[in-house]
Write a protein that holds these residues in place. Structure first.
Motif, PDB file in Angstrom:
ATOM      1  N   PRO A  50     -38.886  35.390 -57.719  1.00 40.35           N
ATOM      2  CA  PRO A  50     -40.111  35.415 -56.613  1.00 40.35           C
ATOM      3  C   PRO A  50     -41.023  36.566 -56.970  1.00 40.35           C
ATOM      4  O   PRO A  50     -42.212  36.146 -56.716  1.00 40.35           O
ATOM      5  CB  PRO A  50     -39.069  36.002 -55.408  1.00 40.35           C
ATOM      6  CG  PRO A  50     -37.563  35.514 -55.795  1.00 40.35           C
ATOM      7  CD  PRO A  50     -37.415  35.573 -57.134  1.00 40.35           C
ATOM      8  N   GLU A 106     -38.455  39.065 -48.853  1.00 41.90           N
ATOM      9  CA  GLU A 106     -39.821  38.936 -49.109  1.00 41.90           C
ATOM     10  C   GLU A 106     -40.739  40.286 -49.027  1.00 41.90           C
ATOM     11  O   GLU A 106     -41.663  40.150 -49.970  1.00 41.90           O
ATOM     12  CB  GLU A 106     -40.228  38.001 -48.144  1.00 41.90           C
ATOM     13  CG  GLU A 106     -39.674  36.523 -48.269  1.00 41.90           C
ATOM     14  CD  GLU A 106     -38.433  36.591 -47.692  1.00 41.90           C
ATOM     15  OE1 GLU A 106     -37.805  37.384 -47.047  1.00 41.90           O
ATOM     16  OE2 GLU A 106     -37.490  35.570 -47.999  1.00 41.90           O
ATOM     17  N   THR A 162     -40.248  41.736 -52.363  1.00 41.46           N
ATOM     18  CA  THR A 162     -41.141  41.149 -53.426  1.00 41.46           C
ATOM     19  C   THR A 162     -42.506  41.458 -53.342  1.00 41.46           C
ATOM     20  O   THR A 162     -43.159  41.579 -54.273  1.00 41.46           O
ATOM     21  CB  THR A 162     -40.772  39.621 -53.310  1.00 41.46           C
ATOM     22  OG1 THR A 162     -39.479  39.399 -53.608  1.00 41.46           O
ATOM     23  CG2 THR A 162     -41.594  39.014 -54.415  1.00 41.46           C
ATOM     24  N   THR A 211     -37.015  43.488 -55.906  1.00 41.63           N
ATOM     25  CA  THR A 211     -36.415  41.930 -55.712  1.00 41.63           C
ATOM     26  C   THR A 211     -35.165  41.931 -56.272  1.00 41.63           C
ATOM     27  O   THR A 211     -34.079  41.414 -55.599  1.00 41.63           O
ATOM     28  CB  THR A 211     -37.442  41.133 -56.230  1.00 41.63           C
ATOM     29  OG1 THR A 211     -38.909  41.382 -55.593  1.00 41.63           O
ATOM     30  CG2 THR A 211     -37.111  39.726 -56.125  1.00 41.63           C
TER      31      THR A 211
END
Length: 444
Positions: free
Chosen positions: A271, A346, A349, A433
């Motif tokens: 990601p 998320e 990331t 991440t």
């Protein structure tokens, strides 16, 4: 209506046509520049701009061009853009320098996708525009080619210092591109007879003494073996001092560098890594993807099989201090990393990408990072583990020893954050991440 941007041009290869011309504006700018729009309207079939932009956007028309030109005009000149948001997307920027004597303009046409010019008929339209402009306006040199391959060729400096390149321009045959327009001065320096006998798809002498040279029928096939051989032959013809085998070898190396590489990133960091290639020049993209494919982050070591018992007297106050640190990070970065407010995988990331793109560990003072950023990031990371993976804080008087219990392991978010912030390389080796996904595997 989305117009083609510099960022868009770096996502995929495009055809770029640059042209610098001079003209006499004493009879009126509109009259002097009419041949520019004449050629576009007559020949730009399938890629004609539909939007004129200066201070505002207008639907394309000649009147809109002249109005935009006047709106942006100052004592130095004017700059306007013609765009096409539909496929193929077009960005055509004109920078006009208007003087009492000889005026000039610099234009750059970028068209995406490059494969629009995989057909002979489409390529003829651009050749026709180039021919019309070069026949009307005095030009020292102009070219059209793949942006990615231009970068690999070292354009526009071609190994020179930037100040020398600006001063001298394209004063000799440094490189040949798919389409080339050589002004009279450059033609004479090579020799007109030699120039006109160049082995190429099209060699045409224009009425003003310029020469239009097109190496291959289609622009999109510039990297094929046949096109590269033709390019090498033409180049050494114009530059007898060059060795054919050496030139061809370098061209083949450039072609190889542009062969698409399929991303195969390590799943724990995919990601994050999937966002990095677009940040490199289009010419470097495939090499970077190959490097990132080979990257294997170290297995996270910031954990303990058994928790050290809490040794704080007032855990509520300690948690509040961690909350203050985390909230401070959110307050500082929420405009640059909006998702930080969500405290999700998320979000981590997005933070990885932000710190990497900003070159954060190298850009800011080490004292600030060690005393503020790393502790705040550790508190935030721990909160994400608690909120998203059902973790529980095990607090210690020494902050770096504080743990978050998830499943049968306890994790050390402050230690991870400190290692993470050591360098830009550390942002990859100790990414947030990867840490999250490693912890996630031990969630009950």
């Amino acid at each position: 209506m989305k117009l083609l941007t510099v960022h868009d041009l770096n996502k995929a290869d495009s055809l770029s046509f640059t042209f610098e011309g001079s003209f006499d504006a004493t009879q009126g700018v509109e009259r002097a520049l009419t041949p520019l729009v004449d050629a576009l309207e007559k020949h730009a079939e399938g890629w004609m701009p539909t939007v004129v932009k200066s201070g505002r956007k207008r639907k394309y028309s000649r009147e809109a061009v002249w109005r935009a030109l006047e709106e942006r005009r100052d004592e130095y000149g004017s700059i306007i853009g013609l765009y096409r948001p539909e496929n193929p997307a077009v960005s055509l920027v004109f920078n006009f320098i208007l003087t009492q004597d000889e005026s000039s303009f610099h234009s750059r046409l970028d068209l995406q996708p490059l494969h629009f010019f995989s057909g002979v008929d489409a390529c003829r339209t651009l050749v026709a525009v180039a021919r019309a402009w070069a026949a009307r306006y005095s030009v020292p040199y102009a070219s059209a080619h793949s942006i990615a391959d231009e970068q690999l060729a070292g354009s526009p400096c071609f190994g020179r210092k930037e100040r020398d390149a600006r001063r001298d321009g394209f004063d000799k045959i440094y490189e040949l591109f798919w389409l080339n327009v050589f002004g009279p001065k450059l033609v004479e320096s090579v020799g007109r007879e030699r120039m006109l006998s160049t082995p190429a798809h099209l060699v045409e002498e224009l009425p003003n003494g310029s020469v239009l040279l097109v190496l291959w029928p289609t622009a999109a096939e510039f990297a094929s073996e046949e096109a590269r051989v033709a390019q090498a032959r033409a180049h050494v013809h114009l530059r007898p001092d060059l060795d054919f085998d050496t030139v061809l070898r370098k061209l083949r190396e450039r072609s190889a560098a542009l062969v698409p590489v399929e991303p195969r990133f390590h799943p724990d960091v995919a990601p994050f890594l999937s966002r990095l290639p677009d940040e490199f020049a289009i010419s470097e993209r495939q090499r970077k993807i190959a490097e990132l494919n080979a990257f294997r982050p170290p297995v996270p070591e910031e954990w303990l099989p058994v928790a050290h018992p809490s040794d704080v007297e007032k855990p509520k106050r300690v948690l509040e201090s961690y909350g203050d640190l985390s909230e401070g990070l959110v307050a500082a970065l929420h405009t640059k990393v909006p998702s930080i407010m969500d405290e999700t995988a998320e979000s981590l990331t997005d933070l990885d990408f932000y710190f990497w793109r900003d070159n954060f560990p190298e850009r800011y003072k080490r004292e600030l990072i060690d005393s503020h950023t790393a502790p705040a990031l550790g508190a935030y990371l721990g909160d994400v583990l608690v909120r998203r993976l059902g973790g529980t804080w095990v607090l210690r008087a020494k902050m770096e020893e504080s743990q978050v219990r998830v499943g049968k392991r306890v994790w050390l978010p402050f230690l991870r954050a400190r290692r993470y912030m050591q360098s830009c390389r550390s942002l990859l080796d100790y990414s947030l991440t990867q840490f999250f996904h490693e912890v996630e595997r031990y969630r009950p």
